[in-house]
Design an enzyme around this catalytic site. Structure first.
Site, short mmCIF file in Angstrom:
data_model
loop_
_atom_site.label_atom_id
_atom_site.label_comp_id
_atom_site.label_asym_id
_atom_site.label_seq_id
_atom_site.Cartn_x
_atom_site.Cartn_y
_atom_site.Cartn_z
N SER A 137 18.46 44.45 24.82
CA SER A 137 19.64 45.16 24.32
C SER A 137 19.73 44.01 23.13
O SER A 137 20.56 44.71 22.43
CB SER A 137 20.80 45.67 25.26
OG SER A 137 21.34 44.19 26.02
N ASP A 383 33.27 43.58 26.96
CA ASP A 383 31.53 43.06 26.67
C ASP A 383 31.39 41.79 25.84
O ASP A 383 31.61 41.79 25.05
CB ASP A 383 30.74 44.77 26.11
CG ASP A 383 29.59 43.87 25.70
OD1 ASP A 383 29.21 43.12 25.95
OD2 ASP A 383 28.38 44.83 25.02
N HIS A 386 27.14 41.17 24.16
CA HIS A 386 26.41 42.22 22.57
C HIS A 386 27.64 42.14 21.42
O HIS A 386 28.19 40.95 21.60
CB HIS A 386 26.28 43.74 22.70
CG HIS A 386 25.63 44.29 24.15
ND1 HIS A 386 26.02 44.41 25.80
CD2 HIS A 386 24.60 43.92 23.95
CE1 HIS A 386 24.96 44.45 25.91
NE2 HIS A 386 24.19 44.22 25.49
#
Ligand SMILES: *[C@@H]1O[C@H](CO)[C@@H](O)[C@H](O)[C@H]1NC(C)=O
Ligand SMILES: *[C@@H]1O[C@H](CO)[C@@H](O)[C@H](O)[C@H]1NC(C)=O
Ligand SMILES: *[C@@H]1O[C@H](CO)[C@@H](O)[C@H](O)[C@H]1NC(C)=O
Ligand SMILES: *[C@@H]1O[C@H](CO)[C@@H](O)[C@H](O)[C@H]1NC(C)=O
Ligand SMILES: *[C@@H]1O[C@H](CO)[C@@H](O)[C@H](O)[C@H]1NC(C)=O
Ligand SMILES: *[C@@H]1O[C@H](CO)[C@@H](O)[C@H](O)[C@H]1NC(C)=O
Ligand SMILES: *[C@@H]1O[C@H](CO)[C@@H](O)[C@H](O)[C@H]1NC(C)=O
Length: 410
Positions: A137, A383, A386
């Protein structure tokens, strides 16, 4: 102590990783980027836009050695809301982030400048070609960034996106150019290959098999790989045989050993199936995480949540970054070079280490409703893996851009 992170990835991809705190033993001197940049050519950094050659004798210029400079004149390179194909996982402004300073940092190498990103020049370079990102990702985030960087130069009606399971294709029609992303979080085959359902308790890798994935990108003109976070478990099960047959052999293998095996499979594939005269190969180094604020001298229990500034300590490195795994990548690439295929390692690790404020934190789409307990404790669902866009991956793509053009010049 292992900490389990469950992070929902854009669209429907999920990461589930277990991060071991690993003791960093080795301080390294090998600055691969510098070696490549110095060894290769003196005219590497011709700016494709101006034709100007960065004259700063490049033997002295390591692009990766530099600092972040606040620059709200030239950055961001595009606006979040103007990127048609932005992902809700990375659109931090849309999801309520007020402090937008993370969009305004420019990477300034100490002894030269990065060439300015010119979308038209890149599209010309990609005419009738395929640029394919392959990995997890984080690589997908870099792909989204690349699409955002080029798509403003293309009028609507002349660009499209096509999602076909593991492969997503952005197409610039007038150029017959595609910029694609292929989901293969461990590069080789694994039980996490489904782009939607890959949250599985046990991770099983077929460390010797890559063809199922590779046949989708073997004929690409530019390939950009990454793979790191999904390996971060103390052990993985390696499967000899196929998932379908009942006589496969499963064996628990230490993480680094299985990583090495998989990269060997990957490099063997490149040696025999990819024409080095046609295809440019890149590998993105580790994308660091910021999940433990005590690593940069703040309170325990905190993470990237509420961070507003980069880390200023030169050479800072978090414990999530495993130098031994970097060595494995380097030695695989070195060894492949002796067999005639060159992979450029793009070393984004150090510059990204500084950017503790660049992650989505709580400002992204939540794919599952928050529990009350989570809602009352924002760091618990932040998060810190990312990266917001516009942001850090745009700079990774500026490096990629510099490398792509350097190759053409030679
Ligand atoms: C090249 O570098 C020298 C020394 O740093 C500098 O004086 C000169 O102006 C530079 N030339 C160009 C064209 O940038
Ligand atoms: C850019 O940043 C400076 C310094 O923080 C600030 O004074 C200025 O208003 C900013 N300009 C814009 C256009 O945001
Ligand atoms: C970008 O590159 C294109 C094609 O090489 C060139 O025509 C154009 O002038 C460049 N844009 C800028 C702003 O320099
Ligand atoms: C369009 O690009 C593909 C590669 O992505 C190439 O195979 C094909 O020949 C190109 N089409 C034309 C008309 O050039
Ligand atoms: C989508 O992927 C499937 C399976 O890989 C393939 O057979 C099919 O041709 C692809 N469709 C398009 C439109 O690319
Ligand atoms: C690549 O180019 C070199 C030199 O032009 C040539 O000797 C070699 O056979 C080519 N390799 C392939 C796989 O086409
Ligand atoms: C990347 O750069 C860092 C710091 O400059 C260095 O420690 C590391 O060995 C380099 N290589 C890789 C593969 O990340």
């Amino acid at each position: 102590m292992a900490k389990t992170n469950q992070v929902v990835v854009p669209g429907t991809w999920y990461i589930r990783c277990s991060f071991q705190s690993l003791v960093a033993l080795l301080v390294t001197v090998l600055v691969i980027g510098a070696v490549y940049l110095t060894g290769k050519s003196e005219q590497l950094l011709e700016d494709p836009e101006t034709g100007k050659i960065s004259n700063d004798s490049l033997s002295a210029c390591n692009l990766f050695s530099g600092k972040w400079v606040f620059d709200n004149k030239s950055y961001p390179l595009y606006k979040e809301q103007e990127c048609t194909f932005m992902s809700d996982q990375l659109a931090c402004q849309k999801f309520g982030r007020k402090d937008l300073s993370y969009q305004h940092w420019r990477w300034q190498p100490h002894h030269c400048d990065l060439p300015r990103f010119n979308a038209t020049a890149l599209l010309e370079r990609l005419r009738n070609k395929r640029l394919v990102f392959v990995g997890d990702s984080l690589n997908r985030g870099q792909w989204v960034s690349m699409v955002c960087l080029v798509e403003a130069a293309i009028p609507s009606g002349f660009k499209s996106i096509h999602d076909n399971g593991s492969l997503i294709t952005f197409k610039a029609m007038e150029y017959n150019a595609t910029i694609e992303y292929y989901w293969a979080p461990l590069l080789v085959e694994s039980n996490s290959d489904d782009p939607v359902n890959h949250r599985l308790p046990d991770r099983i890798v077929r460390a010797h098999s890559i063809e199922k994935h590779a046949r989708h990108w073997t004929d690409a003109d530019i390939l950009v790989f990454n793979s790191y976070l999904w390996w971060r478990r103390p052990h993985l099960k390696v499967l000899w045989g196929s998932f379908e047959s009942s006589d496969g052999i499963y064996k628990e293998v230490k993480m680094r050993r299985s990583y090495e095996m998989a990269l060997r499979t990957w490099s063997d594939w490149l040696e025999f199936h990819v024409n080095p005269n046609k295809t440019q190969l890149f590998f993105m180094s580790i994308s660091p995480i910021h999940e433990r604020a005590e690593e940069w001298g703040e309170a325990e229990g905190q993470n990237c949540y509420n961070e507003a500034e980069p880390i200023w300590k030169e050479g800072y490195r978090g414990k999530g970054t495993d130098p031994k795994m970097m060595r494995i990548v380097e030695s695989t690439i070195d060894e492949l070079k002796t067999r005639g295929s060159e992979v450029q390692l793009i070393n984004i690790t150090q510059l990204s280490e500084y950017r503790k404020e660049g992650h989505p934190s709580i400002y992204r789409k939540q794919w599952q409703p928050l529990t009350e307990e989570q809602a009352s404790n924002p760091p618990s669902y932040a998060d810190c893996i990312h990266w917001c866009l516009p942001g850090v991956p745009d700079v990774w793509n500026e490096f990629l851009y510099a490398y792509i053009f350097r190759w053409t010049i030679m």
